[in-house]
Design a protein around this motif. Structure first.
Motif, PDB file in Angstrom:
ATOM      1  N   SER A  51      25.227 -15.627 -16.034  1.00  0.00           N
ATOM      2  CA  SER A  51      25.733 -14.294 -16.209  1.00  0.00           C
ATOM      3  C   SER A  51      24.779 -13.594 -17.086  1.00  0.00           C
ATOM      4  O   SER A  51      24.369 -12.451 -17.134  1.00  0.00           O
ATOM      5  CB  SER A  51      27.100 -14.232 -16.394  1.00  0.00           C
ATOM      6  N   ILE A  55      22.740 -10.270 -16.194  1.00  0.00           N
ATOM      7  CA  ILE A  55      23.290  -8.993 -16.658  1.00  0.00           C
ATOM      8  C   ILE A  55      22.176  -8.643 -17.666  1.00  0.00           C
ATOM      9  O   ILE A  55      21.985  -7.294 -17.521  1.00  0.00           O
ATOM     10  CB  ILE A  55      24.441  -9.153 -17.331  1.00  0.00           C
ATOM     11  N   TRP A  75      29.387  -0.479 -14.815  1.00  0.00           N
ATOM     12  CA  TRP A  75      30.556  -0.932 -14.929  1.00  0.00           C
ATOM     13  C   TRP A  75      31.333  -0.753 -13.401  1.00  0.00           C
ATOM     14  O   TRP A  75      32.110  -1.601 -13.020  1.00  0.00           O
ATOM     15  CB  TRP A  75      31.439  -0.143 -15.900  1.00  0.00           C
ATOM     16  N   ARG A  77      29.930  -1.188 -10.832  1.00  0.00           N
ATOM     17  CA  ARG A  77      29.191  -2.513  -9.815  1.00  0.00           C
ATOM     18  C   ARG A  77      30.117  -3.522 -10.059  1.00  0.00           C
ATOM     19  O   ARG A  77      30.360  -4.197  -9.302  1.00  0.00           O
ATOM     20  CB  ARG A  77      27.775  -2.191  -9.922  1.00  0.00           C
ATOM     21  N   ARG A  78      30.115  -3.631 -11.348  1.00  0.00           N
ATOM     22  CA  ARG A  78      30.894  -4.949 -11.785  1.00  0.00           C
ATOM     23  C   ARG A  78      32.507  -4.738 -11.080  1.00  0.00           C
ATOM     24  O   ARG A  78      32.872  -5.872 -10.877  1.00  0.00           O
ATOM     25  CB  ARG A  78      31.202  -4.882 -13.364  1.00  0.00           C
ATOM     26  N   ARG A  81      32.206  -5.396  -7.749  1.00  0.00           N
ATOM     27  CA  ARG A  81      32.230  -7.145  -7.459  1.00  0.00           C
ATOM     28  C   ARG A  81      33.223  -7.886  -7.544  1.00  0.00           C
ATOM     29  O   ARG A  81      33.398  -8.952  -6.825  1.00  0.00           O
ATOM     30  CB  ARG A  81      30.676  -7.278  -7.885  1.00  0.00           C
ATOM     31  N   GLU A 152      34.288 -13.264 -18.931  1.00  0.00           N
ATOM     32  CA  GLU A 152      33.093 -12.529 -18.436  1.00  0.00           C
ATOM     33  C   GLU A 152      33.022 -11.033 -18.556  1.00  0.00           C
ATOM     34  O   GLU A 152      32.171 -10.200 -18.695  1.00  0.00           O
ATOM     35  CB  GLU A 152      32.501 -12.871 -17.020  1.00  0.00           C
ATOM     36  N   GLU A 153      34.297 -10.647 -18.156  1.00  0.00           N
ATOM     37  CA  GLU A 153      34.605  -9.044 -18.041  1.00  0.00           C
ATOM     38  C   GLU A 153      34.453  -8.277 -19.286  1.00  0.00           C
ATOM     39  O   GLU A 153      34.044  -7.380 -19.782  1.00  0.00           O
ATOM     40  CB  GLU A 153      35.969  -8.737 -17.489  1.00  0.00           C
ATOM     41  N   TYR A 156      30.874  -8.042 -19.951  1.00  0.00           N
ATOM     42  CA  TYR A 156      30.361  -6.774 -19.193  1.00  0.00           C
ATOM     43  C   TYR A 156      30.845  -5.419 -19.769  1.00  0.00           C
ATOM     44  O   TYR A 156      29.948  -4.453 -19.718  1.00  0.00           O
ATOM     45  CB  TYR A 156      30.943  -6.902 -17.618  1.00  0.00           C
TER      46      TYR A 156
END
Length: 520
Positions: A51, A55, A75, A77-78, A81, A152-153, A156
């Protein structure tokens, strides 16, 4: 390298999805209790480091292409997904709980797990309630595995902001070559224009710059890759990634001393080092023109020599062998954990990500028949598993809990210490357990395939094409609130006697006050 210029293969790095596919298979078998995957939890780092690699690549390439970072679109697009599958999982778990025989305490803790997981703070929740990931005496939460998604979030959320802020400080020198009034820097014949308008509303050229020989102004301008200012900025970011890696080690040490091994395992601060390893790798690739051109398939380049191809395949094969063998170690957990946190974790992450770079170099040209490992990781089966790995990961853990008790580390230890012949009574259940495990794997994979192709992919395409990305974020927020309402309705009646007077107790968000736990 020698020979005629060669046209590059597709920019899609299929073997990276193959690595994800391998990772999810190992993690799923570990959760199902297969002894050969006794330390499958080590493969979690694989997902984090990949990741970080991807990213960082997205943000750097976006800046080069457009001269800016669109944080809101990133954001959106994340969200497009990752959020749809999570909402489906939480809704499914909440609805199923209505048909389970749960007491009020179980309902209370389930509600908390669902709500914290919904808003990407499950790892914080697990740390606060002192859940021991490596203990077998605690009843595992059906949402425990979502802690990885929370980490992960959170990455991001903050990484593009940090990247954007740093670029804003460096923007005049990167975009204008140091001239804030607007102009150009030429590199390899490519004209670089400032994204700020240097003409007034009357189309009168700015007096500070002679722009008569320049092409029309565009709002999205490419940034020269040979710009000294840009290269200096990327080198500074490399230093920043190294600093994050060092701080990650320090954070792990402090967290272990104060709260124990499991808290360090769940901690975002401890996990930042894995993302930084991936980010540092991409930045180093980007700073090397030849390596960057081949990694990103920006040909044509001279074809690779046979010796170089063999070296790439050997590196890729050795790395893949290490990732297969390490989870199969039968060393006791008490010996593996300290070594993992204090020594092994981040060097392993850096090793794995550079191994994938070797695979990317080799796969930039048609793969030779003898490149067995790279061909296997790029095969349709492994790539398909990697593509749907997110959905498989989300759904496999609830299925394991619903269809049978998962194996835990205490059970591994018990198997080792069992007297010869003492497992005779369980031998008859071997085939039933194997059938159950096959059913879990098939059901999880089926749900992952359905979720991705029927549900996630259309929404992901919509989020990617949305002209107003803030609408995607707003839709995601409304959807999350709707699912939160479903959770509250389906988990009515839950109450924690220890926090019955807490104003948050009725919502399942109250947790016991953390206590200092001695190191593992």
């Amino acid at each position: 390298m020698a020979g005629e210029p060669l046209k590059m293969n597709s920019k899609y790095l299929a073997h990276l999805d193959g690595w994800r596919g391998h990772g999810i298979i190992v993690v799923m078998f570990y959760h199902m209790g297969f002894t050969l995957c006794r330390h499958g939890w080590l493969c979690i780092s694989l997902f984090f480091v990949l990741s970080g690699l991807l990213i960082t690549g997205i943000t750097v390439n976006q800046f080069e292409k457009h001269g800016r970072i669109d944080v809101v679109r990133f954001w959106s697009r994340r969200v497009g997904r990752l959020l749809p599958a999570l909402l489906l999982l939480i809704t499914m778990v909440a609805v199923v709980s209505k048909f389970q025989d749960l007491d009020s305490e179980d309902i209370f803790y389930l509600r908390g797990d669902l709500l914290w997981g919904l808003f990407y703070f499950e790892n914080v929740h697990l740390i606060n309630k002192q859940e021991d990931y490596f203990a077998g005496f605690q009843k595992p939460s059906v949402m425990r595995h979502v802690w990885t998604l929370a980490v992960e979030e959170q990455y991001y959320l903050f990484w593009p902001i940090i990247f954007w802020m740093w670029l804003q400080l460096q923007r005049p020198s990167i975009i204008c070559g140091g001239d804030k009034n607007g102009c150009v820097e030429r590199g390899d014949g490519e004209v670089l224009r400032n994204v700020e308008k240097i003409e007034s509303e009357t189309d009168t050229p700015s007096p500070a710059v002679d722009c008569s020989d320049l092409p029309p102004i565009i709002e999205d301008s490419k940034v020269s890759r040979t710009s000294p200012a840009l290269r200096k900025t990327l080198k500074t970011l490399c230093f920043g990634e190294l600093l994050v890696i060092v701080l990650s080690y320090w954070s792990s040490h402090v967290t272990i001393q104060e709260m124990g091994m499991s808290a360090a395992y769940f901690s975002t601060w401890s996990r930042c080092g894995d993302f930084a390893c991936g980010g540092l790798t991409y930045l180093l690739i980007h700073l090397n023109p030849k390596l960057r051109a081949r990694y990103l398939r920006e040909g044509p380049l001279e074809p690779m020599s046979l010796r170089f191809k063999i070296c790439c395949e050997l590196c890729h094969a050795f790395g893949y062998l290490v990732v297969i063998v390490i989870p199969m170690m039968q060393a006791p957990l008490a010996e593996v954990l300290p070594f993992y946190f204090y020594v092994w974790r981040l060097p392993f992450s850096m090793f794995v990500v550079w191994v994938t770079v070797a695979g990317a170099m080799l796969s930039s040209e048609p793969l030779p028949k003898w490149a067995i490992v790279t061909r296997w990781l790029s095969s349709r089966f492994m790539v398909l598993i990697g593509i749907v790995s997110y959905g498989v990961y989300l759904f496999h853990w609830p299925f394991i809990l619903w269809m049978g008790k998962p194996m835990n580390h205490d059970a591994f230890e018990a198997k080792e210490n069992a007297m010869p012949g003492s497992s005779g009574d369980d031998e008859g259940n071997f085939w039933l357990e194997l059938l159950r495990d096959f059913g879990i794997a098939a059901l999880s994979t089926g749900f992952g395939l359905f979720s991705f192709f029927v549900y996630e992919k259309p929404l992901m395409i919509y989020a990617g094409k949305a002209k107003r990305p803030w609408k995607v974020l707003f839709t995601g927020l409304l959807s999350s609130l709707a699912v939160a309402g479903i959770v509250l309705v389906c988990t009515q009646g839950g109450q924690d006697p220890n926090t019955a007077d807490d104003e948050w107790a009725d919502f399942g968000l109250a947790v016991p006050v953390p206590k200092k736990i001695p190191p593992y």
